[in-house]
Design an enzyme around this catalytic site. Structure first.
Site, PDB file in Angstrom:
ATOM      1  CD  GLU A  18      -9.461  -1.666  -1.679  1.00  0.00           C
ATOM      2  OE1 GLU A  18      -9.016  -1.797  -2.826  1.00  0.00           O
ATOM      3  OE2 GLU A  18      -8.844  -1.370  -0.544  1.00  0.00           O
ATOM      4  CB  THR A  49      -9.739  -4.453   2.418  1.00  0.00           C
ATOM      5  OG1 THR A  49     -10.663  -4.215   3.682  1.00  0.00           O
ATOM      6  CG2 THR A  49      -9.420  -3.476   1.551  1.00  0.00           C
ATOM      7  NE  ARG A 124       4.693  -9.041   1.663  1.00  0.00           N
ATOM      8  CZ  ARG A 124       5.385  -8.025   1.729  1.00  0.00           C
ATOM      9  NH1 ARG A 124       6.592  -8.589   1.303  1.00  0.00           N
ATOM     10  NH2 ARG A 124       5.198  -7.074   2.389  1.00  0.00           N
ATOM     11  CG  ASP A 126       1.380  -4.058   4.424  1.00  0.00           C
ATOM     12  OD1 ASP A 126       2.453  -4.170   3.623  1.00  0.00           O
ATOM     13  OD2 ASP A 126       0.740  -3.390   4.514  1.00  0.00           O
ATOM     14  CB  ALA A 144       1.303 -11.007  -4.697  1.00  0.00           C
ATOM     15  CE1 TYR A 179       1.906  -1.211  -3.020  1.00  0.00           C
ATOM     16  CE2 TYR A 179       2.423  -2.982  -4.525  1.00  0.00           C
ATOM     17  CZ  TYR A 179       1.847  -2.498  -3.323  1.00  0.00           C
ATOM     18  OH  TYR A 179       1.385  -3.624  -2.682  1.00  0.00           O
ATOM     19  CG  HIS A 183       6.117  -2.856  -2.182  1.00  0.00           C
ATOM     20  ND1 HIS A 183       6.960  -3.517  -1.430  1.00  0.00           N
ATOM     21  CD2 HIS A 183       4.825  -2.963  -1.386  1.00  0.00           C
ATOM     22  CE1 HIS A 183       6.229  -3.917  -0.107  1.00  0.00           C
ATOM     23  NE2 HIS A 183       5.058  -3.665  -0.351  1.00  0.00           N
ATOM     24  CE  LYS A 199       2.354  -8.500  -8.170  1.00  0.00           C
ATOM     25  NZ  LYS A 199       1.924  -7.606  -6.824  1.00  0.00           N
TER      26      LYS A 199
END
Ligand code: FAD
Length: 317
Positions: A18, A49, A124, A126, A144, A179, A183, A199
């Site tokens: 990434e 990103t 989503r 931050d 999301a 997560y 989260h 999701k």
């Protein structure tokens, strides 16, 4: 090619990275300089990103402060197109709810489709730093989940305008975030997993995890996901700790723990060179254990540290 096809076709654990777009005004060469040393490990995909606008205060004549909106790291879509073209590798743009109306999202997805991008990571985003909680755009998405639903709708040729005739379906493979250490806004893990399942039920085909330094957290997370009926591949996200400051900043920003034995080893380091060596060694051990567990892919948050990622990849792939 869809990532899920790549994951299904491979018998071995894949390697992926990434990257962040460079700061506004910097050249794309820094992106190539970061990817070049890692191409020998044949990344299955490169995530790019997305960074929304931030508000900064500029000092103006007379001493007053002007609030200015600016995007510090634009270029996600352009970078995806450039690296697909240059390296013939799958690029995965991150798409976020923050700052986008539903219509802007639709138009952005049309651009991605025309560029031949087959995969998106739907997030989503931050809250803006100056806001205490995430605020969606008017007619934007609050979660999301809603973004995943919009992409799935477009994959079924359902656009916002219901009257559109003979609309072509898009064909995106959708990934979402998970997560292992929960989260930070979720009241508990069960609630977080419930929304993660939503999701996946809405069309997400794979999950990429937040970074973690303790593999037991990842293994427990996968087990819990399976118990909650989440059956899609769960790709572990890995970060190589690279400086003393990160011992404090990573837990603060990403809401993750530094395991005690790792912390103790880091504490004895005299400088960042030693920290890097300990960080690389810890990550190698994490990767070896994850490989043994036959994880689908090892995904590295390179964050500009591609030489360190190379040091780990050399030992693993
Ligand atoms: P969501 O899935 O919407 O979840 C957010 C919170 O809301 C969670 O606590 C969840 O439990 C809860 N929730 C979900 N649905 C509901 C509901 N219906 N009702 C009530 N609560 C609900 N950020 C960026 O800005 N750009 C990036 O490129 C980026 N890349 C990332 C990549 C990865 C792999 C990860 C793990 C994170 C990334 N982030 C990025 C950060 C991410 O945007 C934040 O962590 C954000 O706070 C949450 O995003 P999400 O997609 O997980 O949100």
């Amino acid at each position: 090619m869809k990532l899920t096809e790549k994951l299904n076709q491979s018998k071995n654990t894949l390697f992926s990275i990434e990257i962040l777009p460079p700061l506004k005004g910097k050249s794309i060469q820094s992106i190539y300089d970061g990817i070049d040393p890692l191409m020998e490990f044949k990344p299955a995909f490169v995530d790019v990103t997305y960074h929304r606008e931030e508000y900064i205060y500029k000092k103006r004549e007379g001493g007053y402060l002007e609030k200015v909106s600016m995007r510090k790291r634009p270029g996600t879509v352009g970078i995806c197109a450039a690296i697909m073209n240059k390296y013939n590798v799958e690029a995965v743009p991150h798409i976020i709810c923050g700052g986008f109306t539903r219509e802007e999202t639709e138009n952005a997805l049309i651009d991605l489709q025309f560029l031949g991008i087959d995969n998106v990571l739907a997030l989503r985003g931050d809250s803006i730093k100056t806001e205490p909680a995430f605020v969606p755009e008017p007619n934007g998405h609050p979660y999301a989940l809603d973004l995943v639903k919009q992409v799935t709708d477009m994959n079924q040729a359902h656009y916002i305008d219901n009257d559109m005739k003979d609309a072509a379906p898009t064909n995106f493979c959708i990934g979402v975030a998970g997560y292992p250490e929960k989260h930070f806004e979720a009241p508990n893990m069960v609630s977080d997993l419930k929304f993660l399942k939503q999701k996946v039920d809405a069309g997400a085909e794979y999950i990429v995890t937040q970074m973690f330094f303790d593999n037991t957290k990842y293994f427990q997370f996968v087990e819990d996901c399976r118990k909650h009926g989440i059956t899609v591949p769960i790709i572990p996200g890995l970060k190589i700790l690279s400086g003393k400051k990160q011992i404090v900043t990573l837990p603060k920003i990403f809401h993750i723990d530094i395991p005690q034995p790792f912390y103790e080893a880091l504490e004895t380091c005299k400088d960042d060179k030693e920290i890097k060596a300990v960080g690389i060694e810890w990550c190698i051990q994490q990767c070896k254990e994850l490989l043994k567990a036959n994880v689908p892919c090892l995904h590295f948050y390179t964050m500009g540290a591609s030489e360190m990622t190379k040091s780990v990849a050399k030992e693993i792939f």
